[in-house]
Design an enzyme around this catalytic site. Structure first.
Site, PDB file in Angstrom:
ATOM      1  N   CYS A 138      36.329 -14.577  24.495  1.00 17.41           N
ATOM      2  CA  CYS A 138      36.220 -13.131  24.305  1.00 17.41           C
ATOM      3  C   CYS A 138      37.218 -12.701  23.228  1.00 17.41           C
ATOM      4  O   CYS A 138      38.381 -13.107  23.269  1.00 17.41           O
ATOM      5  CB  CYS A 138      36.537 -12.390  25.598  1.00 17.41           C
ATOM      6  SG  CYS A 138      35.566 -12.934  27.018  1.00 17.41           S
ATOM      7  N   HIS A 148      40.189  -8.874  16.330  1.00 15.99           N
ATOM      8  CA  HIS A 148      39.067  -7.934  16.195  1.00 15.99           C
ATOM      9  C   HIS A 148      39.533  -6.484  16.261  1.00 15.99           C
ATOM     10  O   HIS A 148      39.287  -5.790  17.245  1.00 15.99           O
ATOM     11  CB  HIS A 148      38.032  -8.237  17.286  1.00 15.99           C
ATOM     12  CG  HIS A 148      36.801  -7.408  17.220  1.00 15.99           C
ATOM     13  ND1 HIS A 148      36.301  -6.865  16.047  1.00 15.99           N
ATOM     14  CD2 HIS A 148      35.934  -7.026  18.200  1.00 15.99           C
ATOM     15  CE1 HIS A 148      35.195  -6.191  16.315  1.00 15.99           C
ATOM     16  NE2 HIS A 148      34.952  -6.259  17.602  1.00 15.99           N
ATOM     17  N   CYS A 202      31.484  -1.438  16.091  1.00 17.42           N
ATOM     18  CA  CYS A 202      32.190  -2.568  15.468  1.00 17.42           C
ATOM     19  C   CYS A 202      31.784  -2.774  14.016  1.00 17.42           C
ATOM     20  O   CYS A 202      32.442  -3.517  13.293  1.00 17.42           O
ATOM     21  CB  CYS A 202      31.937  -3.846  16.241  1.00 17.42           C
ATOM     22  SG  CYS A 202      32.448  -3.738  17.953  1.00 17.42           S
TER      23      CYS A 202
END
Ligand SMILES: [Zn+2]
Lengths: 380, 133
Positions: free
Chosen positions: A198, A324, A80
């Site tokens: 999440c 994300h 990430c």
């Protein structure tokens, strides 16, 4: 060593773009950053491109779609933190005097590849017995609750705050605010974490153009923001029985960045941190020593981390609200700080912010606390 | 057909008088303990290590009931990290129908799940269950 400045930023809306290619997303971000900087494609001397799942030579495809080729291009994979690692590598080259104008890009097209929970690499033995990314963070949340009295509602308040911030960001994936009650009423993914706690599966690209101090004085950009620190560290192999609520990796990275910047936690006026899960925002903020260990979730519930609070965190919406797209995330975090320090963040502007910090860390490999972590500090 | 699951191979556990142990490694130089066994010590770099039995009992450090996973698993299932007295923490699923509590004493046991075989039956994996239940 040379000073480093951000002179141009560009990003696509984050969200689901199943009808577009990763190269197309990359080109939009690159051209946006060039226009923002008032530079041309031929001005870019070198590029670093962060992504996780886009296959061979993503950078060449993405830059090619923007009409840029022939220059040194380096593809970067660091889970990430791939995009923020691209920034770190680009800044390191500028500091060393190797170039004067460079590009750092992050890009990811995930919606056509994944559904459901991301798991660590299949060769990881913990993944083979059922460890998922949400469960990694859920087990940290359980310890935070046991040790400090953190409640599921406090964690839900982090998610609610970031979803609200996202509603003020036109480029965010989520458009609607979500109340704490709505977070708590959501489906459980890994107890105690609910769906809204999440980060979603997202697509998107983000690009920044960095220049040396010497080049900046030639260009004369009045909107330049200084990158005073860029640090990268990796997780240490864990031995014994470490406290799971303590982010040693985040602290080691932050300590290096604070030192480079000649600043400390008290100087930071706003932060973008890697809130892949609600609990993650808490352990990051505490790992950066922006709050004492165990205190952050209760402070969020009292409004200290929102707009107008003591320390606004994830004003962009964070990963939970903005989305994300793995490789693009670390670059988009830096873009938010740049927009804030320029005073161009509109509805979500933090008044008078002069120092901002972007923290990105991600991934899971067996035996280490986290795979890669970056901390970038920017100032006016 | 046998499904290979890392950390669950014949070198990774031992049965002794009805009790199940995990088999890790202990660095001969600095005594750090690893599971699964590790050739090079992560603390001191020594390449000398000996096998060490872990368990059969440990303490539940943290847990989560997992409701969403990849298709190879039957949800929900409970994962735990267990601290063993040999100073090492290991990820182990908890047997079904037990309410997990941080700090509870647990012991190693074979049990089905949560991983599925291709034919949809559950794989037998090393789990923990509460002591004295
Ligand atoms: Zn050793």
């Amino acid at each position: 060593m040379n000073d480093v400045y951000v002179v141009g930023v560009g990003m696509t809306p984050f969200g689901k773009h199943p009808d577009r290619s990763a190269a197309d997303l990359a080109a939009e971000a690159i051209l946006g950053a060039l226009d923002d900087a008032g530079l041309r494609t031929v001005d870019i001397e070198a590029a670093w491109v962060g992504h996780v799942y886009q296959g061979m030579a993503m950078g060449q495809r993405g830059l090619g779609a923007a009409g840029i080729s022939g220059l040194p291009i380096t593809n970067v994979e660091n889970a990430c933190s791939s995009g923020s690692t691209a920034i770190y590598e680009a800044a390191t080259a500028l500091k060393a005097g190797a170039y004067d104008i460079v590009l750092a890009l992050g890009v990811e097209l995930l919606s056509t590849k994944f559904r459901g929970a991301l798991a660590p690499d299949e060769s990881d033995i913990e993944a083979q017995i059922g460890l998922t990314m949400p469960s990694v963070y859920a087990m940290r949340a359980r310890r935070h609750m046991e040790q400090y009295g953190t409640t599921p509602r406090m964690l839900a308040a982090i998610a609610s705050k970031n979803k609200f911030n996202a509603s003020l960001n036109p480029l965010a994936q989520f458009k609607k605010p979500v109340t704490v009650d709505e977070v708590m009423a959501g489906r459980l993914i890994a107890e105690p974490l609910h769906l809204h706690e999440c980060a979603p599966v997202s697509d998107g690209a983000a690009a920044v153009i960095l220049v040396s101090g010497k080049k900046l004085s030639q260009l004369g950009s009045s909107r330049a923001i200084r990158l005073v620190a860029s640090a990268l560290r990796s997780g240490k192999l864990e031995v014994g029985l470490p406290d799971m609520t303590v982010e040693d990796l985040t602290w080691r990275t932050a300590e290096a960045a604070y030192q480079q910047a000649g600043l400390g936690p008290d100087d930071v006026q706003m932060a973008e941190v890697h809130d892949c899960f609600s609990i993650a925002e808490a352990t990051r903020i505490e790992g950066l020593k922006l709050y004492p260990l165990g205190e952050y979730p209760a402070r969020v519930e009292r409004g200290e981390a929102g707009l107008g609070g003591r320390l606004p965190v994830n004003m962009s919406g964070g990963l939970l609200g903005k989305g994300h797209p793995l490789g693009a995330t670390g670059v988009a975090q830096v873009i938010e700080i740049v927009k804030q320090l320029r005073g161009e963040a509109k509805d979500r502007q933090v008044p008078g912010a002069k120092v901002g910090l972007a923290h990105c860390r991600g991934g899971k490999a067996r035996g280490v606390e986290g795979t890669a972590c970056t901390v970038n500090i920017l100032t006016i | 057909m046998e499904l290979k699951v890392g950390g669950q191979g014949p070198d990774d556990y031992e049965m002794d008088r009805e009790r199940l142990y995990l088999v890790g490694s202990q660095c001969s130089a600095c005594q750090a303990v690893f599971y699964p066994q590790q050739q090079v010590c992560a603390r001191c770099g020594s390449r000398e290590a000996e096998k060490i039995r872990l368990g059969p009992q440990g303490t539940l450090y943290t847990w989560s009931r997992v409701h969403q996973s990849t298709p190879e698993f039957q949800t929900p299932y409970v994962l735990t990290y267990v601290d063993f007295p040999q100073n090492v923490r290991v990820l182990v699923p908890l047997v079904d129908e037990v309410s997990p509590v941080v700090g509870m004493e647990v012991e190693l046991v074979w049990a089905p799940g949560p991983r599925l075989m291709e034919d949809g039956t559950l794989v037998n994996l090393i789990h923990v269950r509460p002591v004295n239940r």
